[in-house]
Design a protein around this motif. Structure first.
Motif: not given
Length: 580
Positions: A385-405, A407-413
């Motif tokens: 939670y509150l980590d930021a990491k660069e990953i590939r999602v469905a083959g697309v480069p994404c910045l993954a932010l582990r945050i949750g506006f 209130g549930e387990l969530g990721y902003e891509l």
């Protein structure tokens, strides 16, 4: 209420007021009653009584109608002749140009009789002829005394009839006053020359076709294809819901939901002084933020007022990724650039809002869905939670932010706007149910998350908004530090708190909080939550009412309902789900 009118239609308001629960103290039909004196008295800007020919009537509302004037301006512009009709006391069309026909009340066929124009008795106060332009009886009298004794000249001298209503409310009153002051007849005064436009028109529209600035996210076509109900949020067009908002809320709580958050402002701050720069802008700390971590931040003005909020992710020693509210990106970027021009730090500031899309995947199945679409390790140990990491999602480069506006387990891509549809489609194919703004509003409210501009206003500060933990008074300096210190020493004058009500009662946003018969606060947000089983909301209250379990009275549809104050989030107050 006291109602005074000159025709039957004016008196119809009596029935409407009674249906609304207003007690009618008296009515005066000027067709049958000749009033020699009509006066209203009051205190502190409120009517307390009305005098009708020496009879004093207690009331807190005075409703008056002086009759109706046919809307003849368009006819006059077409060449119709308009003359004064003394029996009704109005101007009516008497001859029409070829090819023009008039029907309805515009013909002057009204059930009303002329009344002698009222005159101001010279008591304390002012008598207004034109409310739009604040033209008083005294102003018109001065115009006549200086030789501007025709309606056209008086109009130019005083601006009477030149306001937003274009004479609809003041034309006849001005003509009657001129007739009295010049001791002539209204028919001799005549009317002002009717010229287009009939209604006020923006200068920009005269310059060319009117276009309304509209912003659409890179995923807008997907929302339309899914049957979303699209609404305005500032300049953005965003999905309100895709069908049943309650079902979309349940999907996020129980399974998996996906929402387009591309409208969030996205700003890159990079340079050797980037950390120092953000330290001086925000009340909380960012110099000690580790690379790959995220921190919530609130921007305040010089006066300590809340301007905007969002997250700040540190992607490198001198590289930060800042998000803002959907409507705040331009203002925040300008704010950053303005202060950097003052301080001269070695930083580059780039607004990348339009270049990047952002997708929020949330729900108990969010991690499993993301894991199927990436080779990266997204376990709770590797993407906390509150980590930021660069990953590939469905083959697309994404910045993954582990945050949750929500209130549930969530990721902003966050990814390039050009490939956002591919990422969105991958999650929908994986079983994620798209959800819109209305479900998001319910979900964020369950966590008591604040929306800047809705739950705050231009006077709100961090201490009164219940976020004193953000303010690091020990910092050497930050924008708004003096104001924050002043508020801390003085004490807050109101507090933002949560409240609950029975689910059968839903106050509107802006509903009054009442204490001892006076307004003592306001509701800023309210929704019915299935998960909580009650109506939940946020409201500003007096400081001595901002305690857990305190009872407050909220006016809903004219009736006071008791609500209970709560200071913790309504759902998952410990944040267990966010960190799971």
């Amino acid at each position: 209420a006291v109602v005074v009118a000159t025709d039957a239609r004016g008196l119809e308001i009596t029935e409407q007021l009674e249906r609304a629960g207003v007690e009618i103290a008296a009515t005066a039909d000027l067709r049958a009653t000749k009033l020699a004196r009509l006066a209203a008295s009051g205190r502190h800007g409120r009517v307390t009584s009305v005098e009708l020919d020496g009879r004093s009537i207690d009331c807190d509302l005075l409703v008056m109608s002086g009759g109706r004037q046919p809307a003849y301006s368009l006819l006059a512009q077409a060449g119709a002749r308009v003359e004064y009709e003394p029996r009704q006391g109005i101007f009516v069309p008497t001859s029409l140009p070829a090819g023009v026909e008039v029907v309805g009340s515009a013909t002057g066929d009204l059930d009303q009789t002329a009344r002698h124009p009222a005159s101001f008795d010279g008591a304390r106060g002012k008598s207004f002829v034109c409310v739009c332009e604040d033209v008083t009886v005294k102003d018109v009298k001065r115009a006549v005394a200086e030789g501007f004794d025709s309606i056209e000249l008086a109009k130019r001298y005083t601006t009477v009839t030149m306001g937003p209503c274009q004479g609809k409310l003041c034309h006849v009153a001005a003509i009657r006053l001129l007739a009295r002051e010049t001791e002539t007849h209204e028919s001799a005064i005549g009317t002002t020359t009717a010229r287009p436009p009939w209604e006020p028109v923006e200068l920009g529209l005269l310059a060319g076709r009117h276009y309304e600035a509209t912003k659409r996210s890179p995923l807008h076509a997907r929302h339309e294809q899914a049957g979303a109900r699209v609404m305005w949020t500032g300049a953005w067009r965003r999905p309100y819901a895709y069908g049943d908002p309650a079902a979309e809320v349940r999907a996020v709580h129980e399974h998996l939901g996906v929402i387009d958050v591309s409208t969030l402002g996205k700003i890159v701050v990079e340079g050797t002084d980037a950390a120092v720069f953000l330290e001086r802008l925000y009340p909380n700390r960012f110099a000690d933020l580790r690379v790959g971590r995220i921190r919530y931040g609130v921007l305040t003005s010089d006066g300590g007022r809340i301007m905007d909020d969002g997250t700040v992710a540190r992607l490198g020693d001198g590289l930060f990724y800042v998000t803002t509210t959907s409507t705040g990106s331009e203002a925040v970027c300008e704010w950053f650039e303005w202060w950097n021009a003052v301080w001269g730090h070695d930083v580059e500031i780039v607004n990348v809002t339009g270049a990047l899309a952002a997708i929020n995947v949330a729900g108990p199945q969010a991690r499993a869905a993301l894991a199927r679409l990436t080779d990266a390790d997204v376990s709770n140990e590797q993407l906390k939670y509150l980590d930021a990491k660069e990953i590939r999602v469905a083959g697309v480069p994404c910045l993954a932010l582990r945050i949750g506006f929500v209130g549930e387990l969530g990721y902003e891509l966050h990814c390039a706007a050009s490939v956002a549809e591919h990422v969105w489609d991958a999650f929908v194919a994986a079983g994620a149910l798209p959800f819109g703004l209305e479900p998001q509003r319910v979900l964020r409210l369950e966590k008591a998350h604040v929306i800047v501009g809705q739950d705050t206003d231009s006077e709100s500060n961090l201490l009164s908004a219940g976020m004193p933990w953000i303010v690091k008074h020990e910092k050497e300096d930050f924008v708004g530090k003096w104001a924050a210190k002043h508020v801390a020493e003085r004490g807050v004058r109101e507090r933002l708190v949560g409240f609950t009500l029975p689910s059968t009662v839903l106050p509107v946003e802006g509903a009054q909080i009442v204490r001892d018969g006076r307004i003592a606060g306001r509701v800023t947000s309210a929704r019915v939550s299935e998960r909580v089983g009650r109506t939940i909301g946020l409201a500003w209250v007096e400081p001595d009412r901002a305690s857990e379990g305190t009872t407050i009275d909220i006016r809903v549809d004219g009736t006071l309902h008791q609500a209970s104050v709560t200071l913790a989030p309504f759902h998952d107050p410990e944040g267990t789900l966010l960190r799971s």
